[in-house]
Scaffold this active site. Structure first.
Site, PDB file in Angstrom:
ATOM      1  CB  SER A 143      -1.174   0.118   0.994  1.00 50.23           C
ATOM      2  OG  SER A 143      -1.511   1.279   1.169  1.00 50.23           O
ATOM      3  CE  LYS A 157      -2.946  -2.370  -0.179  1.00 52.99           C
ATOM      4  NZ  LYS A 157      -3.713  -2.159  -1.348  1.00 52.99           N
ATOM      5  CG  HIS A 164      -4.793  -1.008   3.851  1.00 45.40           C
ATOM      6  ND1 HIS A 164      -4.849  -0.482   2.782  1.00 45.40           N
ATOM      7  CD2 HIS A 164      -3.936  -0.275   4.710  1.00 45.40           C
ATOM      8  CE1 HIS A 164      -4.180   0.701   2.618  1.00 45.40           C
ATOM      9  NE2 HIS A 164      -3.546   0.902   3.743  1.00 45.40           N
ATOM     10  CG  ASN A 165      -7.061  -1.653  -0.356  1.00 46.43           C
ATOM     11  OD1 ASN A 165      -6.261  -1.406   0.510  1.00 46.43           O
ATOM     12  ND2 ASN A 165      -7.033  -1.852  -1.590  1.00 46.43           N
ATOM     13  CD  GLU A 203      -7.228   3.324   0.246  1.00 47.16           C
ATOM     14  OE1 GLU A 203      -6.210   2.516   0.722  1.00 47.16           O
ATOM     15  OE2 GLU A 203      -7.557   3.370  -0.804  1.00 47.16           O
TER      16      GLU A 203
HETATM   17  P1  NBP Z   1      -2.219  -2.455 -13.172  1.00 47.00           P
HETATM   18  O1  NBP Z   1      -3.139  -2.879 -12.176  1.00 47.00           O
HETATM   19  O2  NBP Z   1      -2.668  -1.546 -13.918  1.00 47.00           O
HETATM   20  O3  NBP Z   1      -1.762  -3.789 -14.226  1.00 47.00           O
HETATM   21  C1  NBP Z   1      -0.866  -3.073 -15.231  1.00 47.00           C
HETATM   22  C2  NBP Z   1       0.338  -4.203 -15.336  1.00 47.00           C
HETATM   23  O4  NBP Z   1      -0.651  -5.687 -15.617  1.00 47.00           O
HETATM   24  C3  NBP Z   1       0.961  -3.960 -16.414  1.00 47.00           C
HETATM   25  O5  NBP Z   1       2.351  -4.493 -16.136  1.00 47.00           O
HETATM   26  C4  NBP Z   1       0.367  -4.917 -17.561  1.00 47.00           C
HETATM   27  O6  NBP Z   1       1.498  -5.258 -18.752  1.00 47.00           O
HETATM   28  C5  NBP Z   1       0.151  -6.024 -16.612  1.00 47.00           C
HETATM   29  N1  NBP Z   1      -0.581  -7.092 -17.241  1.00 47.00           N
HETATM   30  C6  NBP Z   1      -2.004  -7.038 -17.697  1.00 47.00           C
HETATM   31 BR1  NBP Z   1      -3.025  -5.554 -17.414  1.00 47.00          BR
HETATM   32  N2  NBP Z   1      -2.170  -8.203 -18.229  1.00 47.00           N
HETATM   33  C7  NBP Z   1      -1.287  -9.049 -18.388  1.00 47.00           C
HETATM   34  C8  NBP Z   1      -1.103 -10.345 -18.670  1.00 47.00           C
HETATM   35  N3  NBP Z   1      -2.016 -11.155 -19.277  1.00 47.00           N
HETATM   36  N4  NBP Z   1       0.109 -10.714 -18.657  1.00 47.00           N
HETATM   37  C9  NBP Z   1       1.087  -9.940 -18.141  1.00 47.00           C
HETATM   38  N5  NBP Z   1       1.036  -9.001 -17.654  1.00 47.00           N
HETATM   39  C10 NBP Z   1      -0.182  -8.263 -17.849  1.00 47.00           C
HETATM   40  O7  NBP Z   1      -0.899  -1.935 -12.438  1.00 47.00           O
HETATM   41  P2  NBP Z   1      -0.777  -1.026 -11.227  1.00 47.00           P
HETATM   42  O8  NBP Z   1      -1.685  -0.087 -10.791  1.00 47.00           O
HETATM   43  O9  NBP Z   1       0.779  -0.891 -11.164  1.00 47.00           O
HETATM   44  O10 NBP Z   1      -0.962  -2.242 -10.141  1.00 47.00           O
HETATM   45  C11 NBP Z   1      -0.394  -3.294  -9.796  1.00 47.00           C
HETATM   46  C12 NBP Z   1      -0.873  -4.350  -8.678  1.00 47.00           C
HETATM   47  O11 NBP Z   1      -0.965  -3.537  -7.415  1.00 47.00           O
HETATM   48  C13 NBP Z   1      -2.268  -4.418  -8.950  1.00 47.00           C
HETATM   49  O12 NBP Z   1      -3.006  -5.594  -8.462  1.00 47.00           O
HETATM   50  C14 NBP Z   1      -3.007  -3.447  -8.053  1.00 47.00           C
HETATM   51  O13 NBP Z   1      -4.356  -3.508  -7.688  1.00 47.00           O
HETATM   52  C15 NBP Z   1      -2.178  -3.238  -6.928  1.00 47.00           C
HETATM   53  N6  NBP Z   1      -2.039  -1.866  -6.394  1.00 47.00           N
HETATM   54  C16 NBP Z   1      -2.012  -0.573  -7.094  1.00 47.00           C
HETATM   55  C17 NBP Z   1      -2.050   0.478  -6.554  1.00 47.00           C
HETATM   56  C18 NBP Z   1      -1.975   1.838  -7.262  1.00 47.00           C
HETATM   57  O14 NBP Z   1      -2.138   2.950  -6.668  1.00 47.00           O
HETATM   58  N7  NBP Z   1      -1.901   1.861  -8.606  1.00 47.00           N
HETATM   59  C19 NBP Z   1      -1.833   0.479  -5.129  1.00 47.00           C
HETATM   60  C20 NBP Z   1      -1.650  -0.498  -4.367  1.00 47.00           C
HETATM   61  C21 NBP Z   1      -1.812  -2.034  -4.999  1.00 47.00           C
HETATM   62  P3  NBP Z   1       1.395  -4.525 -20.120  1.00 47.00           P
HETATM   63  O15 NBP Z   1       2.014  -3.217 -19.756  1.00 47.00           O
HETATM   64  O16 NBP Z   1       2.055  -5.372 -21.045  1.00 47.00           O
HETATM   65  O17 NBP Z   1      -0.137  -4.362 -20.256  1.00 47.00           O
END
Ligand code: NBP
Length: 488
Positions: free
Chosen positions: A135, A190, A193-194, A197
């Site tokens: 987080s 987690k 936690h959300n 949130e």
């Molecule tokens: P996203 O949740 O938006 O996912 C994007 C990533 O997933 C990219 O690297 C994308 O690759 C990859 N991906 C997808 Br979509 N489909 C795929 C597949 N079939 N095979 C391989 N890779 C694939 O990214 P994020 O916002 O960085 O979040 C990552 C994780 O962390 C999620 O579980 C999210 O819920 C969690 N999270 C996010 C936040 C936040 O603030 N964003 C905070 C806390 C936790 P590509 O580039 O090739 O499309």
């Protein structure tokens, strides 16, 4: 990179917002890291950023095999891809090149049962598995998140030195990471936690609504009030960013940006899972549920616009116009209402975690969870220290509300809280989080509830039996026959 001496310490696959920032954070803490992403452009972007941000030891790979083989054994690979099928696909892609004893760590917001399923499947091929909630969003991932690793303790030991350095560091209470427990416990914690949130954000939005709609505070005043609140008991990341938001001017038109943001809240699912889990475990979590419902209702923008037209002539707007309030008193009352409602929301989240821990025999330590949420994460707040102390005082505490210190605070704030809820109700301003928190408090603190009547009704129409207050046992009464005799 194939030479033994040049192998990296850890790998990270999935370079969107979270992955890219966490990779740079790990590298900055002195751990050379290999990175990989399905679309190669993100690999190049990450390596480029690593150069710009201080020549950090980040090594990019366009193919999964050379990525995996660039990491020292036992290989530790963190995945930060979209939860669900992308995680399974990434595991499939990477695991074919991994060897016995290597470990995959899912850092995403994954459903805890998926982690447990994958942990079992990985064990069958000799791989270790961790589900590690992270987080803190973009900023936290880059500079120090709160991390909740659960699953294989052996795998945790391999990454412990890394996560202890990468996590947010809070003076006097240490890094915001700890081994949570077995199975999917890290993801579960987690998820809650959300949920908490969601509750915090809803309660803050209600405080804003009452101050703006009833108290007629301007954005400048709201900025001042929230900035002031952030110096006291409400001090937290969410209050801080709220104060910031009120100060931001629109860059496309006159006025403040917050007033131009469409009143429609998105969501990704963790709040819904929290409420579903609470229902499954018979844990009352009304504040979190109210936050979720408010997001659902916010999504009905078009319907609300129509409903507003229907009710426009029925006097609702007049109710609002009629209110005259003492601004200073209102601000003070709303601060107290927000704080008291927040205690209820955290009490619900903590009770949910405990119920799951008992069900799954995870042995989770609630005080330790409050400690690792003190920094790095979205719900970080000074208040979490109080929660930690409450559970330190009594790890078996049935409910945060009855901790002597919190109980005292609730009592001190209840008059202000009741005033705010009444004022909002009379003004036609919905405060579902604050109101339902108050109802939770009033229900929990009452020795006798009208549940006797509900149980009597159940026995009347369904012979569900009832217990008595004055003698043990299970009873059934022919209510209908008796009522008929009386009525005749
Ligand atoms: P996203 O949740 O938006 O996912 C994007 C990533 O997933 C990219 O690297 C994308 O690759 C990859 N991906 C997808 Br979509 N489909 C795929 C597949 N079939 N095979 C391989 N890779 C694939 O990214 P994020 O916002 O960085 O979040 C990552 C994780 O962390 C999620 O579980 C999210 O819920 C969690 N999270 C996010 C936040 C936040 O603030 N964003 C905070 C806390 C936790 P590509 O580039 O090739 O499309």
């Amino acid at each position: 990179m194939a030479e033994e001496s040049k192998l990296t310490r850890i790998g990270l696959a999935g370079l969107a917002v979270m992955g890219q920032n966490l990779a740079l954070n790990i590298a900055e803490k002195g751990f050379p890291i290999s990175v990989y992403n399905r679309s190669t452009i993100k690999v190049d972007e990450t390596v480029e950023r690593a150069k710009k941000e201080g020549d950090l030891p980040v090594f990019g790979f366009h193919d999964p095999e050379s990525f995996v083989k660039s990491i020292q054994k036992p290989r530790m690979i963190i995945m930060l891809v979209k939860a669900g099928a992308p995680v399974d696909q990434t595991i499939k892609t990477l695991s074919q090149y991994m060897e016995k004893g290597d470990c995959i760590i899912d850092g995403g917001n994954e459903w805890y049962e998926n982690t447990e399923r994958r942990e079992k499947a990985m064990a069958e091929i000799g791989l270790l598995y961790l589900g590690m909630g992270v987080s803190g969003g973009e900023e936290g991932a880059r500079n120090g998140p709160s991390m909740m690793p659960g699953g294989s303790i052996e795998a945790y030991k391999y990454i412990e030195d890394i996560v202890l350095k990468v996590a947010a560091q809070v003076p006097d209470s240490g890094p915001c990471v700890t081994y949570i427990g077995e199975g999917g416990s890290g993801n579960f914690v987690k998820m809650v936690h959300n949920g908490i949130e969601y509750g915090d954000m809803q309660l803050i939005s209600e405080a804003y609504d009452v101050l703006k709609s009833v108290g007629k505070l301007s954005n400048e005043e709201l900025h001042q009030v929230f900035s002031e609140w952030n110096k006291g008991e409400l001090q937290s990341f969410l209050i801080e960013i709220t104060a910031d938001i009120f100060a931001i001017k629109d860059d496309k038109a006159d006025g403040y940006l917050v007033d131009k943001v469409l009143d429609k809240t998105g969501m990704k699912g963790t709040g819904k899972w929290t409420v579903q889990q609470a229902a499954d475990l018979s844990i009352a979590a009304p504040t979190i549920a109210a936050s979720l419902d408010s997001r659902f209702l916010s999504g009905l923008k078009d319907e609300r616009v129509e409903a507003a037209k229907v009710f426009k002539s029925s006097g609702v707007d007049d109710i609002l116009a009629d209110q005259t309030v003492d601004k200073e008193k209102l601000i003070n009352d709303v601060r107290q209402a927000l704080y008291a409602a927040k205690i209820c929301s955290y009490a619900q989240g903590m009770n949910l975690i405990r119920a799951k821990s008992v069900e799954k025999d995870w042995g989770l330590k609630l005080g330790e969870l409050a400690r690792i949420w003190k920094g790095g994460c979205i719900i970080r707040a000074i208040f979490l220290d109080r929660i930690k102390q409450a559970y330190d005082r009594n790890p078996e505490l049935a409910n945060l509300l009855v901790d002597p210190e919190f109980a005292k605070e609730m009592v001190e704030r209840q008059s202000a809280w009741r005033r705010v809820v009444c004022l909002a109700i009379n003004a036609g301003i919905s405060t579902p989080g604050m109101s339902t928190s108050l109802a939770y408090f009033d229900t929990y603190r009452r020795e006798r509830l009208p549940a006797n009547l509900v149980q009597a009704q159940r026995d009347y129409f369904g012979a569900h039996t009832y217990e008595r207050t004055d003698m043990p046992g299970s009873f059934h009464t022919e209510w209908f026959k008796l009522a008929k005799q009386i009525n005749n």
